[in-house]
Motif scaffolding. Sequence first.
Motif, PDB file in Angstrom:
ATOM      1  N   MET A  77    -119.095  33.440 -39.742  1.00 54.99           N
ATOM      2  CA  MET A  77    -119.534  32.162 -40.151  1.00 54.99           C
ATOM      3  C   MET A  77    -119.274  30.919 -39.276  1.00 54.99           C
ATOM      4  SD  MET A  77    -117.818  32.497 -44.152  1.00 54.99           S
ATOM      5  CE  MET A  77    -117.400  30.661 -44.238  1.00 54.99           C
ATOM      6  N   ARG A  78    -117.951  31.227 -37.940  1.00 51.30           N
ATOM      7  CA  ARG A  78    -117.829  30.518 -37.081  1.00 51.30           C
ATOM      8  C   ARG A  78    -118.888  30.868 -35.798  1.00 51.30           C
ATOM      9  NH1 ARG A  78    -114.531  27.644 -34.173  1.00 51.30           N
ATOM     10  NH2 ARG A  78    -114.148  28.450 -32.056  1.00 51.30           N
ATOM     11  N   GLN A  79    -119.921  31.260 -36.042  1.00 47.56           N
ATOM     12  CA  GLN A  79    -121.040  31.792 -35.394  1.00 47.56           C
ATOM     13  C   GLN A  79    -122.068  31.482 -35.431  1.00 47.56           C
ATOM     14  OE1 GLN A  79    -120.785  32.938 -31.797  1.00 47.56           O
ATOM     15  NE2 GLN A  79    -122.733  32.259 -31.354  1.00 47.56           N
ATOM     16  N   SER A  80    -122.506  30.940 -36.683  1.00 50.25           N
ATOM     17  CA  SER A  80    -123.590  29.798 -37.278  1.00 50.25           C
ATOM     18  C   SER A  80    -122.977  28.965 -37.412  1.00 50.25           C
ATOM     19  CB  SER A  80    -123.418  30.664 -38.752  1.00 50.25           C
ATOM     20  OG  SER A  80    -124.490  29.778 -39.450  1.00 50.25           O
ATOM     21  N   LEU A  93    -124.146  23.440 -34.312  1.00 52.84           N
ATOM     22  CA  LEU A  93    -124.088  22.694 -33.657  1.00 52.84           C
ATOM     23  C   LEU A  93    -124.457  22.409 -32.486  1.00 52.84           C
ATOM     24  CD1 LEU A  93    -121.891  19.724 -33.109  1.00 52.84           C
ATOM     25  CD2 LEU A  93    -120.096  21.414 -31.693  1.00 52.84           C
ATOM     26  N   ARG A  94    -124.943  23.504 -31.996  1.00 51.04           N
ATOM     27  CA  ARG A  94    -125.504  23.304 -30.450  1.00 51.04           C
ATOM     28  C   ARG A  94    -126.769  22.926 -30.459  1.00 51.04           C
ATOM     29  NH1 ARG A  94    -123.519  29.027 -28.052  1.00 51.04           N
ATOM     30  NH2 ARG A  94    -121.646  28.088 -26.999  1.00 51.04           N
ATOM     31  N   ASP A  95    -127.827  23.142 -32.311  1.00 51.21           N
ATOM     32  CA  ASP A  95    -128.965  23.838 -32.381  1.00 51.21           C
ATOM     33  C   ASP A  95    -128.823  21.961 -32.534  1.00 51.21           C
ATOM     34  OD1 ASP A  95    -129.530  25.404 -31.763  1.00 51.21           O
ATOM     35  OD2 ASP A  95    -130.210  25.961 -34.119  1.00 51.21           O
ATOM     36  N   ALA A  96    -128.217  21.248 -32.699  1.00 53.33           N
ATOM     37  CA  ALA A  96    -128.345  19.404 -33.237  1.00 53.33           C
ATOM     38  C   ALA A  96    -128.137  19.039 -32.000  1.00 53.33           C
ATOM     39  CB  ALA A  96    -127.339  19.598 -34.334  1.00 53.33           C
ATOM     40  N   MET A  97    -126.919  19.197 -30.807  1.00 49.90           N
ATOM     41  CA  MET A  97    -126.806  18.454 -30.006  1.00 49.90           C
ATOM     42  C   MET A  97    -127.944  18.760 -28.869  1.00 49.90           C
ATOM     43  SD  MET A  97    -122.949  19.477 -29.683  1.00 49.90           S
ATOM     44  CE  MET A  97    -122.916  17.883 -28.069  1.00 49.90           C
ATOM     45  N   SER A  98    -128.464  19.676 -28.963  1.00 43.30           N
ATOM     46  CA  SER A  98    -129.523  19.972 -27.963  1.00 43.30           C
ATOM     47  C   SER A  98    -130.724  19.172 -28.607  1.00 43.30           C
ATOM     48  CB  SER A  98    -130.093  21.390 -27.691  1.00 43.30           C
ATOM     49  OG  SER A  98    -130.480  21.608 -28.922  1.00 43.30           O
ATOM     50  N   GLU A  99    -131.105  19.359 -30.073  1.00 42.20           N
ATOM     51  CA  GLU A  99    -132.167  18.552 -30.563  1.00 42.20           C
ATOM     52  C   GLU A  99    -131.694  17.003 -29.788  1.00 42.20           C
ATOM     53  OE1 GLU A  99    -135.114  17.886 -34.175  1.00 42.20           O
ATOM     54  OE2 GLU A  99    -132.830  19.642 -33.939  1.00 42.20           O
ATOM     55  N   THR A 137    -125.167  12.212 -37.214  1.00 40.83           N
ATOM     56  CA  THR A 137    -125.170  12.123 -38.245  1.00 40.83           C
ATOM     57  C   THR A 137    -124.487  13.645 -38.560  1.00 40.83           C
ATOM     58  OG1 THR A 137    -125.465  10.132 -39.914  1.00 40.83           O
ATOM     59  CG2 THR A 137    -124.620  11.442 -40.556  1.00 40.83           C
ATOM     60  N   ARG A 138    -125.356  14.476 -38.049  1.00 44.20           N
ATOM     61  CA  ARG A 138    -124.751  16.169 -38.488  1.00 44.20           C
ATOM     62  C   ARG A 138    -125.024  16.375 -37.493  1.00 44.20           C
ATOM     63  NH1 ARG A 138    -130.766  18.516 -37.926  1.00 44.20           N
ATOM     64  NH2 ARG A 138    -130.526  17.576 -39.589  1.00 44.20           N
ATOM     65  N   ILE A 139    -124.298  15.579 -36.047  1.00 44.34           N
ATOM     66  CA  ILE A 139    -123.088  16.509 -35.377  1.00 44.34           C
ATOM     67  C   ILE A 139    -121.414  15.857 -35.110  1.00 44.34           C
ATOM     68  CG2 ILE A 139    -122.469  15.644 -33.043  1.00 44.34           C
ATOM     69  CD1 ILE A 139    -125.463  15.986 -32.717  1.00 44.34           C
ATOM     70  N   GLU A 140    -122.111  14.773 -35.834  1.00 44.10           N
ATOM     71  CA  GLU A 140    -120.526  14.158 -36.259  1.00 44.10           C
ATOM     72  C   GLU A 140    -120.040  14.938 -37.385  1.00 44.10           C
ATOM     73  OE1 GLU A 140    -119.292  10.070 -35.917  1.00 44.10           O
ATOM     74  OE2 GLU A 140    -121.419   9.559 -36.983  1.00 44.10           O
ATOM     75  N   LEU A 141    -121.061  15.283 -38.535  1.00 43.09           N
ATOM     76  CA  LEU A 141    -120.282  16.288 -39.844  1.00 43.09           C
ATOM     77  C   LEU A 141    -119.956  17.816 -39.461  1.00 43.09           C
ATOM     78  CD1 LEU A 141    -122.772  15.170 -42.714  1.00 43.09           C
ATOM     79  CD2 LEU A 141    -120.215  14.901 -41.903  1.00 43.09           C
ATOM     80  N   LEU A 142    -120.805  18.038 -38.559  1.00 42.12           N
ATOM     81  CA  LEU A 142    -120.271  18.926 -37.623  1.00 42.12           C
ATOM     82  C   LEU A 142    -119.457  19.246 -36.388  1.00 42.12           C
ATOM     83  CD1 LEU A 142    -124.288  20.696 -36.902  1.00 42.12           C
ATOM     84  CD2 LEU A 142    -122.030  21.423 -38.306  1.00 42.12           C
ATOM     85  N   MET A 143    -118.708  18.371 -36.023  1.00 43.35           N
ATOM     86  CA  MET A 143    -118.004  18.227 -34.834  1.00 43.35           C
ATOM     87  C   MET A 143    -116.222  19.275 -35.657  1.00 43.35           C
ATOM     88  SD  MET A 143    -118.592  15.508 -32.159  1.00 43.35           S
ATOM     89  CE  MET A 143    -117.590  14.107 -33.403  1.00 43.35           C
ATOM     90  N   ASN A 144    -115.529  19.071 -34.736  1.00 40.46           N
ATOM     91  CA  ASN A 144    -114.025  19.300 -35.793  1.00 40.46           C
ATOM     92  C   ASN A 144    -112.890  18.407 -35.501  1.00 40.46           C
ATOM     93  OD1 ASN A 144    -111.677  20.712 -36.852  1.00 40.46           O
ATOM     94  ND2 ASN A 144    -111.385  22.034 -35.463  1.00 40.46           N
ATOM     95  N   PRO A 145    -112.521  17.629 -35.822  1.00 42.03           N
ATOM     96  CA  PRO A 145    -112.172  16.631 -35.634  1.00 42.03           C
ATOM     97  C   PRO A 145    -110.305  16.701 -34.723  1.00 42.03           C
ATOM     98  CG  PRO A 145    -112.921  15.998 -38.012  1.00 42.03           C
ATOM     99  CD  PRO A 145    -113.280  17.411 -37.275  1.00 42.03           C
ATOM    100  N   LYS A 146    -110.251  18.173 -35.345  1.00 39.11           N
ATOM    101  CA  LYS A 146    -108.719  18.353 -34.255  1.00 39.11           C
ATOM    102  C   LYS A 146    -108.510  18.711 -33.296  1.00 39.11           C
ATOM    103  CE  LYS A 146    -106.631  19.642 -38.982  1.00 39.11           C
ATOM    104  NZ  LYS A 146    -106.609  20.750 -39.762  1.00 39.11           N
ATOM    105  N   ASP A 147    -109.767  19.501 -32.579  1.00 37.68           N
ATOM    106  CA  ASP A 147    -110.695  19.751 -31.403  1.00 37.68           C
ATOM    107  C   ASP A 147    -109.773  18.813 -30.517  1.00 37.68           C
ATOM    108  OD1 ASP A 147    -112.734  20.040 -28.630  1.00 37.68           O
ATOM    109  OD2 ASP A 147    -113.383  21.807 -29.633  1.00 37.68           O
ATOM    110  N   PRO A 148    -109.531  19.397 -29.422  1.00 34.66           N
ATOM    111  CA  PRO A 148    -108.944  17.639 -28.822  1.00 34.66           C
ATOM    112  C   PRO A 148    -109.630  17.471 -27.649  1.00 34.66           C
ATOM    113  CG  PRO A 148    -108.476  20.497 -27.789  1.00 34.66           C
ATOM    114  CD  PRO A 148    -109.158  20.444 -29.129  1.00 34.66           C
ATOM    115  N   ASP A 149    -110.700  17.588 -27.655  1.00 35.59           N
ATOM    116  CA  ASP A 149    -112.119  17.234 -27.447  1.00 35.59           C
ATOM    117  C   ASP A 149    -113.076  16.105 -27.576  1.00 35.59           C
ATOM    118  OD1 ASP A 149    -111.712  17.881 -24.557  1.00 35.59           O
ATOM    119  OD2 ASP A 149    -112.837  19.482 -25.216  1.00 35.59           O
TER     120      ASP A 149
END
Length: 100
Positions: free
Chosen positions: A27-30, A35-41, A64-76
């Motif tokens: 699930m994490r890899q998916s 996220l990678r697909d949305a960012m590259s597109e 918006t898709r990238i925002e929803l997939l991002m982890n708000p707890k990520d330091p970056d």
Amino acid sequence: VGLTVFFSWRNANKTLRSAHTLKIAEMRQSWINSLRDAMSEFQSYGVTPGVSQSTERKFYELGTRIELLMNPKDPDYDELHKCLYQFLAVNDLNGKYSAN
């Protein structure tokens, strides 16, 4: 008999934990792939010459898709979020390449 039941239970428990760990990894890899697909597109769409990003719904949909997939707890998270909106705000192609 009691020892056999214990070992049987222990082996079943180990198998269940292994399956659970494997499923979480899948699930994490998916999620990472999405996220990678949305960012590259988003980035390639954003720097495509002749496309007016300010009027293109797909460009904002990807943001918006990238925002929803991002982890708000990520330091970056804050930096990535800022870059995403800078990229959305730029109107000229040179600015898009710089933001990219």
